[in-house]
Design an enzyme around this catalytic site. Sequence first.
Site, mmCIF file in Angstrom:
data_model
loop_
_atom_site.group_PDB
_atom_site.id
_atom_site.type_symbol
_atom_site.label_atom_id
_atom_site.label_comp_id
_atom_site.label_asym_id
_atom_site.label_seq_id
_atom_site.Cartn_x
_atom_site.Cartn_y
_atom_site.Cartn_z
ATOM 1 C CG ASN A 1 -53.853 32.917 21.472
ATOM 2 O OD1 ASN A 1 -54.299 32.520 20.396
ATOM 3 N ND2 ASN A 1 -53.930 32.199 22.589
ATOM 4 C CG HIS B 1 -48.792 24.902 32.155
ATOM 5 N ND1 HIS B 1 -49.653 25.625 31.384
ATOM 6 C CD2 HIS B 1 -47.793 25.758 32.482
ATOM 7 C CE1 HIS B 1 -49.190 26.862 31.242
ATOM 8 N NE2 HIS B 1 -48.058 26.962 31.895
ATOM 9 N NE ARG C 1 -50.406 27.283 34.712
ATOM 10 C CZ ARG C 1 -51.170 27.891 33.800
ATOM 11 N NH1 ARG C 1 -51.000 29.185 33.542
ATOM 12 N NH2 ARG C 1 -52.079 27.221 33.116
ATOM 13 C CE1 TYR D 1 -55.326 30.205 31.075
ATOM 14 C CE2 TYR D 1 -54.757 30.006 33.404
ATOM 15 C CZ TYR D 1 -54.375 30.101 32.084
ATOM 16 O OH TYR D 1 -53.054 30.073 31.761
ATOM 17 C CG ASP E 1 -52.050 32.250 35.564
ATOM 18 O OD1 ASP E 1 -52.542 33.296 36.029
ATOM 19 O OD2 ASP E 1 -51.613 32.151 34.399
ATOM 20 C CG HIS F 1 -55.808 33.608 33.317
ATOM 21 N ND1 HIS F 1 -56.679 33.947 32.326
ATOM 22 C CD2 HIS F 1 -54.647 33.311 32.693
ATOM 23 C CE1 HIS F 1 -56.081 33.832 31.141
ATOM 24 N NE2 HIS F 1 -54.841 33.460 31.337
ATOM 25 C CD GLU G 1 -48.789 33.476 35.502
ATOM 26 O OE1 GLU G 1 -48.162 32.442 35.858
ATOM 27 O OE2 GLU G 1 -49.103 33.706 34.332
ATOM 28 C CD GLU H 1 -50.323 35.683 31.232
ATOM 29 O OE1 GLU H 1 -49.554 34.898 31.797
ATOM 30 O OE2 GLU H 1 -51.449 35.347 30.832
ATOM 31 N NE ARG I 1 -45.778 34.883 34.114
ATOM 32 C CZ ARG I 1 -45.548 33.842 33.316
ATOM 33 N NH1 ARG I 1 -44.324 33.426 33.087
ATOM 34 N NH2 ARG I 1 -46.569 33.218 32.752
ATOM 35 C CG HIS J 1 -46.828 34.681 28.893
ATOM 36 N ND1 HIS J 1 -47.773 35.137 28.012
ATOM 37 C CD2 HIS J 1 -47.368 33.616 29.516
ATOM 38 C CE1 HIS J 1 -48.849 34.370 28.100
ATOM 39 N NE2 HIS J 1 -48.637 33.447 29.008
ATOM 40 C CG ASP K 1 -50.571 31.857 23.514
ATOM 41 O OD1 ASP K 1 -51.125 31.151 24.373
ATOM 42 O OD2 ASP K 1 -50.095 32.980 23.764
ATOM 43 C CD GLU L 1 -46.089 29.934 31.036
ATOM 44 O OE1 GLU L 1 -45.915 31.139 30.774
ATOM 45 O OE2 GLU L 1 -47.204 29.437 31.249
ATOM 46 C CD1 TRP M 1 -61.715 32.440 29.860
ATOM 47 C CD2 TRP M 1 -59.733 33.140 29.099
ATOM 48 N NE1 TRP M 1 -60.967 31.335 29.558
ATOM 49 C CE2 TRP M 1 -59.746 31.728 29.090
ATOM 50 C CE3 TRP M 1 -58.578 33.806 28.678
ATOM 51 C CZ2 TRP M 1 -58.656 30.958 28.662
ATOM 52 C CZ3 TRP M 1 -57.494 33.062 28.254
ATOM 53 C CH2 TRP M 1 -57.536 31.648 28.240
HETATM 54 O O1 EZ4 Z 1 -53.767 32.382 29.069
HETATM 55 O O2 EZ4 Z 1 -51.114 32.671 26.712
HETATM 56 O O3 EZ4 Z 1 -49.385 31.877 32.159
HETATM 57 N N1 EZ4 Z 1 -49.902 31.578 31.130
HETATM 58 C C1 EZ4 Z 1 -51.081 32.043 30.688
HETATM 59 C C2 EZ4 Z 1 -51.475 31.644 29.294
HETATM 60 C C3 EZ4 Z 1 -52.456 32.616 28.642
HETATM 61 C C4 EZ4 Z 1 -52.411 32.451 27.152
HETATM 62 C C5 EZ4 Z 1 -53.350 33.408 26.432
HETATM 63 O O4 EZ4 Z 1 -53.126 33.399 25.065
HETATM 64 O O5 EZ4 Z 1 -51.759 32.734 31.402
HETATM 65 O O6 EZ4 Z 1 -51.982 30.343 29.290
HETATM 66 CO CO CO Z 2 -50.564 33.486 33.076
#
Ligand code: EZ4
Ligand code: CO
Length: 406
Positions: free
Chosen positions: A41, A126, A151, A163, A214, A216, A240, A266, A287, A316, A320, A343, A406
């Site tokens: 991505n 999600h 999630r 996010y 998550d 992130h 996560e 991931e 992941r 993961h 994407d 997922e 991010w």
């Molecule tokens: O942010 O795949 O667990 N899932 C994630 C995703 C990632 C995206 C980034 O391209 O963290 O949503």
């Molecule tokens: Co994630």
Amino acid sequence: MSGPDRIVAAEVLLTSPGRNYLTLKITTAEGVTGWGDATLNGRELAVAAYLREHLCPQLLGRDPARIEDTWQYLYRGAYWRRGPVTMTAVGAVDLALWDIKGKAAGLPVYQLLGGAVRDRVRAYTHATGWETGQLCDAVDAVRERGFTAVRVQSGVPGLDSVYGVGRGPGYEPAARGTVPAEEVWDTAAYLRHVPGVLAEVRAHAGPELALLHDAHHRLTPIEAARLGKALEPADLYWLEDVTPAENPDVLRRVRAHTTVPLAIGEVFSTLWEFQQLITEQLIDHARAAVTHAGGISALRRLAVLADVWQVKVSPHGPSDVSPIAMAAGLHLALATPNHGIAEYMGYPEPAHEVFRHAWTCTDGHLHPGDAPGLGVDVDEALAARYPYEPALLPVARRRDGSMTDW
Ligand code: EZ4
Ligand code: CO
């Protein structure tokens, strides 16, 4: 017998049916076609060039049946090896070769991996809502679709974007353009807010629904420990990416403070990045995405290592990674005893039409289907009607303007 089959063509295909995907097509002299996913991505063109300029010429003339030898050739053959671009390219080749092997044998890939160890693959999807009430409604909607795991991500007061949370229906963080959008992030505000949200969702959903969250990669180790502890009453299935895990050692500190199950990896590209996390049991779920970490061949090795340490593999599966990678992950999941949960974020409708897949999602469970190979056919004429347009994930800054994750 006239000797082994040979690879006669290897081509990359960029298409954007709702979002960007990079696909690898390998064709053999006997006319078998294998498809691999190469989507990274926001960095699609780097993988496209790596494949087109470097790997595709090396594939011509090779025996497609020699999957492991090809993996070793491409992995060891790059003196500057590892890294997400390289390993995604290797993963795409690996997927296409498994697809070819299955089609040549007339068997779904999971049969080649030893056959099914389960009837179907439990999945989570999600639920998002900026406000907790909307989030609870979204959780109910997910349950009505038959999911037993979800999630949950919510907005944070004082922030404009977070996010994992869309302001409208659906969530796609990559935005068209060549310069990324910028978001503002405030860890203190997030840590103040999210335990209350998870508590409310748990109270709303009752004890049985599996809840996931998550973080992130945004927290320091001590913040991660604090969040894990604060979320314990919500009884999560997993928390996560609490830290980027670039320092695996720091997960010891998190583990010392909380028994919340941890899922990480991931963004990892090789087995070695997981080694310490697994052998010290610092995580509960590895992941790695089947494409981004070198394909089915590499994830099989990861699963074996993880199994020794009672760690699960839960690849993961965002929108994407294309429906081809989704298929590959499901063949692996069906045949892998220590697979955890899949997922399933879902796909834009045109992606289902371009990538016609045998896999199904029914009652919150996935199945790869019984078509030979990976079971995904690409409609190339339709794909051509969705031209690639650059799109990027956002970047994030703290309130003082400094960059953060991010
Ligand atoms: O942010 O795949 O667990 N899932 C994630 C995703 C990632 C995206 C980034 O391209 O963290 O949503
Ligand atoms: Co994630």
